[in-house]
Design a protein around this motif. Sequence first.
Motif, PDB file in Angstrom:
ATOM      1  N   TYR A  53      19.195  57.551   7.258  1.00  0.00           N
ATOM      2  CA  TYR A  53      19.205  58.348   6.042  1.00  0.00           C
ATOM      3  C   TYR A  53      20.433  59.257   6.067  1.00  0.00           C
ATOM      4  CZ  TYR A  53      14.216  57.158   6.242  1.00  0.00           C
ATOM      5  OH  TYR A  53      13.011  56.503   6.326  1.00  0.00           O
ATOM      6  N   ARG A  54      20.813  59.737   4.899  1.00  0.00           N
ATOM      7  CA  ARG A  54      21.898  60.717   4.871  1.00  0.00           C
ATOM      8  C   ARG A  54      21.614  61.766   3.812  1.00  0.00           C
ATOM      9  NH1 ARG A  54      26.863  57.004   2.405  1.00  0.00           N
ATOM     10  NH2 ARG A  54      26.100  56.912   0.234  1.00  0.00           N
ATOM     11  N   CYS A  99      18.097  59.434  11.555  1.00  0.00           N
ATOM     12  CA  CYS A  99      17.232  58.255  11.646  1.00  0.00           C
ATOM     13  C   CYS A  99      15.778  58.722  11.670  1.00  0.00           C
ATOM     14  CB  CYS A  99      17.557  57.404  12.863  1.00  0.00           C
ATOM     15  SG  CYS A  99      17.404  58.259  14.430  1.00  0.00           S
ATOM     16  N   ASN A 100      14.900  57.800  11.304  1.00  0.00           N
ATOM     17  CA  ASN A 100      13.474  58.097  11.317  1.00  0.00           C
ATOM     18  C   ASN A 100      12.710  56.786  11.262  1.00  0.00           C
ATOM     19  OD1 ASN A 100      10.943  59.486  11.090  1.00  0.00           O
ATOM     20  ND2 ASN A 100      11.973  61.149  10.003  1.00  0.00           N
ATOM     21  N   SER A 160      21.397  51.426  15.705  1.00  0.00           N
ATOM     22  CA  SER A 160      22.796  51.725  15.436  1.00  0.00           C
ATOM     23  C   SER A 160      23.126  51.489  13.975  1.00  0.00           C
ATOM     24  CB  SER A 160      23.699  50.851  16.308  1.00  0.00           C
ATOM     25  OG  SER A 160      23.484  51.113  17.677  1.00  0.00           O
ATOM     26  N   LEU A 161      24.179  52.153  13.528  1.00  0.00           N
ATOM     27  CA  LEU A 161      24.673  51.951  12.167  1.00  0.00           C
ATOM     28  C   LEU A 161      26.180  51.813  12.243  1.00  0.00           C
ATOM     29  CD1 LEU A 161      23.856  51.820   9.165  1.00  0.00           C
ATOM     30  CD2 LEU A 161      24.463  54.251   9.023  1.00  0.00           C
ATOM     31  N   GLU A 215      18.787  60.490   1.292  1.00  0.00           N
ATOM     32  CA  GLU A 215      18.625  59.129   0.792  1.00  0.00           C
ATOM     33  C   GLU A 215      18.625  58.147   1.949  1.00  0.00           C
ATOM     34  OE1 GLU A 215      21.834  57.271  -1.383  1.00  0.00           O
ATOM     35  OE2 GLU A 215      23.353  58.553  -0.433  1.00  0.00           O
ATOM     36  N   LEU A 216      17.873  57.075   1.766  1.00  0.00           N
ATOM     37  CA  LEU A 216      17.807  55.995   2.739  1.00  0.00           C
ATOM     38  C   LEU A 216      19.020  55.083   2.530  1.00  0.00           C
ATOM     39  CD1 LEU A 216      16.152  54.411   4.907  1.00  0.00           C
ATOM     40  CD2 LEU A 216      14.993  53.283   2.989  1.00  0.00           C
ATOM     41  N   VAL A 217      19.821  54.885   3.574  1.00  0.00           N
ATOM     42  CA  VAL A 217      21.023  54.072   3.430  1.00  0.00           C
ATOM     43  C   VAL A 217      20.976  52.766   4.217  1.00  0.00           C
ATOM     44  CG1 VAL A 217      22.532  56.007   2.855  1.00  0.00           C
ATOM     45  CG2 VAL A 217      22.255  55.332   5.251  1.00  0.00           C
ATOM     46  N   ALA A 218      20.028  52.617   5.118  1.00  0.00           N
ATOM     47  CA  ALA A 218      19.910  51.362   5.858  1.00  0.00           C
ATOM     48  C   ALA A 218      18.521  51.284   6.449  1.00  0.00           C
ATOM     49  CB  ALA A 218      20.957  51.271   6.959  1.00  0.00           C
ATOM     50  N   ALA A 219      17.926  50.111   6.381  1.00  0.00           N
ATOM     51  CA  ALA A 219      16.560  49.918   6.864  1.00  0.00           C
ATOM     52  C   ALA A 219      16.485  48.642   7.676  1.00  0.00           C
ATOM     53  CB  ALA A 219      15.601  49.840   5.681  1.00  0.00           C
TER      54      ALA A 219
END
Length: 124
Positions: A37-38, A96-97, A80-81, A46-50
């Motif tokens: 999230y960022r 992260c969460n 990781s992102l 906002e969630l940017v990667a799942a």
Amino acid sequence: QVQFVESGGGLAQPGGSLRLSCAASGFTFSNYAIGWYRQAPGKGRELVAAISNSGGTTNYPDSVKGRFTISRDNVKNTVSLQMNSLNPEDTAVYYCNSGKTYRVSSLYDPTYSWGQGTQVTVSS
């Protein structure tokens, strides 16, 4: 006690890359979807990667699709992102969460308290 420790942020130039890492502990990491999230200044988170628990399903909003890649290691309990082609709109604190289930859809209602995050600044 559940803990998320994010790292890897910093200053990047437009068009540059950064790789973020999140170390999770205190829960059965491999059972749950994990998200990045960022939160930018003055904006909501906002969630940017799942990514699903197995890693077989990933999801991204249009704003980062094709530029960000999420991955996980269920042995090391890390996620990781990889962020490429960064632009100033990516400037934010990244967190992260965990979701409440293995499904990526559960990440819209994250489970735990937030860690300290890692600052990403994209500027020339």
